[in-house]
Scaffold this active site. Structure first.
Site, short mmCIF file in Angstrom:
data_model
loop_
_atom_site.label_atom_id
_atom_site.label_comp_id
_atom_site.label_asym_id
_atom_site.label_seq_id
_atom_site.Cartn_x
_atom_site.Cartn_y
_atom_site.Cartn_z
N ASP A 94 6.86 -8.70 -1.56
CA ASP A 94 7.41 -9.50 -0.46
C ASP A 94 8.77 -10.10 -0.75
OD1 ASP A 94 6.88 -11.44 -2.33
OD2 ASP A 94 5.10 -12.22 -1.33
N GLU A 116 1.07 -3.44 -3.03
CA GLU A 116 0.65 -4.79 -2.62
C GLU A 116 0.99 -5.03 -1.14
OE1 GLU A 116 2.15 -8.94 -3.76
OE2 GLU A 116 0.71 -8.57 -5.36
N GLU A 130 9.02 -14.94 2.24
CA GLU A 130 8.15 -13.84 1.81
C GLU A 130 7.36 -13.21 2.96
OE1 GLU A 130 8.52 -16.72 0.27
OE2 GLU A 130 8.34 -16.55 -1.91
N HIS A 212 7.31 -22.32 -7.94
CA HIS A 212 8.65 -21.80 -7.65
C HIS A 212 8.95 -21.67 -6.17
CE1 HIS A 212 7.36 -17.83 -6.21
NE2 HIS A 212 6.34 -18.01 -7.01
N ARG A 214 10.03 -21.80 -2.36
CA ARG A 214 11.03 -22.51 -1.54
C ARG A 214 10.38 -23.57 -0.67
NH1 ARG A 214 16.27 -19.84 -0.34
NH2 ARG A 214 16.39 -18.31 -1.99
N HIS A 244 10.25 -23.09 -13.87
CA HIS A 244 11.03 -22.01 -13.26
C HIS A 244 12.52 -22.32 -13.38
CE1 HIS A 244 12.20 -19.02 -10.18
NE2 HIS A 244 11.02 -18.47 -10.42
#
Ligand code: UDP
Length: 368
Positions: A94, A116, A130, A212, A214, A244
């Protein structure tokens, strides 16, 4: 058949590694192109899994916008596609790399395989970007390798034909088992693991933390840090947090947590060291997708700092709890797990059993 594998981030590299090694055993011509959306963390994985890319677009730029990144991927991947003329381009998951490489291949009339495939929240904003990346990739892909029954159902509901969906399990479990078999070898020596063994009190209950997304930048991470500060007052725990490298994460976490003695802030560790850390841990707090998939195979409970997950299978099977980023809820769920001395006996991982890459390979060989 000539196959081009394209990926750009750490988790994609981990999840493509088992397929890369399966493909390398065949007569297929296999080439790898990395966009290096996450430079340092990607390189750690390429080294461990011994993947030497033929093309490295090295696209990571400070403060890069998603539009800037997308435009650069589209323009730079054209050169690779023109030069290699693959029969099939395989992308993963993604990321911006997945959706833009799939679009570029589509524009050139090249078939796209998506590993995936089919994960969904159906909420455009979460996770951002994503969810849209994976939906776009599904519209562009010709072959969809899904990890679970639910992912398959999502694609069928969207009108993807059954014959183009191959349900294989998630390749991350293949990568995990392979890595476990390496680090469990009696003569295995890893300086990173040795260093961790010396610096972390292994006699305490280890809470392993990562994050991590957003969607959690700002308030989400601030709340998580507050919750961890509170938990760190307990004497029976120690918190280990590989932070991260994204500045939106790093700044908040280091500002808030660096002064506590039993909170160990470390730079992201290599995959074998992280697998070792997961094995040592009592519970894991994360917003990561891959870790939600891996932890059930190690029998570790996961507190997910998100309100929605495209991986509901682990919630249903009782391996993970979705708590969001409310400080109080994070604290309550950690304490509940610590106090109940809850250890999952159920190692039946809903995300796969370690033969996903072999199944993908079988499909490709049968359909060459
Ligand atoms: N991981 C790692 N080192 C670390 C933290 C995580 O190798 O310091 C691995 C972890 O085992 C998992 C993957 O990285 O396989 C998860 O990556 P991330 O959380 O960045 O992305 P997501 O899975 O959410 O796409």
């Amino acid at each position: 058949m000539k196959i081009l594998l394209c990926f750009g981030t750490r988790p994609e590299a981990i999840k493509m590694a088992p397929l890369y090694h399966e493909l390398k055993k065949t007569n297929f011509q296999v080439k790898v192109c990395v966009t290096a959306q996450h430079r340092e963390m990607l390189d750690q994985v390429l080294g461990f899994f011994e993947i030497i890319p033929e093309y490295d677009l090295d696209l990571m730029q400070p403060n890069q916008t998603l539009n800037g990144l997308s435009a650069t991927i589209l323009s730079k991947i054209d050169f690779v596609l023109n030069k290699e003329k693959p029969n099939l381009v395989i992308v993963h998951g993604d990321t911006t790399t997945s959706s833009m490489v799939a679009l570029a291949a589509f524009h050139q009339g090249i078939k796209v395989g998506h590993v995936e495939a089919g994960l969904r929240t159906y909420n455009k904003k979460s996770p951002f970007p994503e969810e849209i990346n994976r939906q776009l990739t599904s519209r562009l892909a010709d072959i969809h390798f899904t990890p679970t029954y639910l992912a398959t159902q999502n694609l069928l509901n969207e009108g993807v034909l059954q014959k183009n969906i191959i349900e294989t399990g998630n390749t991350v479990i293949d990568a995990l088992f392979w890595t476990l078999s390496k680090i469990e070898m009696p003569n295995y020596i890893n300086p990173e693991i040795e260093k961790l063994t010396k610096s972390i009190p292994l006699n305490k209950k280890i809470i392993l933390v990562t994050g991590h997304r957003r969607e959690n930048f700002g308030h989400g991470f601030e709340n998580l840090c507050k919750a961890l500060l509170k938990i760190s007052e307990r004497e029976d725990v120690t918190i280990v947090y590989p932070v991260h490298l994204n500045p939106n994460v790093k700044e908040i976490v280091y500002n808030q947590l660096s002064k506590k003695e039993n909170i160990h802030l470390i730079t992201p560790v290599s995959y074998p060291a992280f697998v070792w850390l997961m094995k040592q841990s009592y519970l894991i707090v994360t917003d990561s997708g891959g870790i939600q998939e891996e932890a059930p195979s190690l029998g570790k409970p996961i507190i997910v700092t998100r309100t929605v997950s495209e991986r509901p299978e682990g919630v249903t099977s009782g391996h993970s709890i979705l708590v969001g980023t409310d400080e109080k809820k994070i604290i309550e769920s950690i304490v509940a797990i610590l106090n109940k001395d809850l250890i999952y006996e159920n190692k039946n991982n809903p995300y796969g059993n370690g033969d996903a890459a072999q199944q993908i390979l079988k499909y490709l060989l049968d359909n060459d």
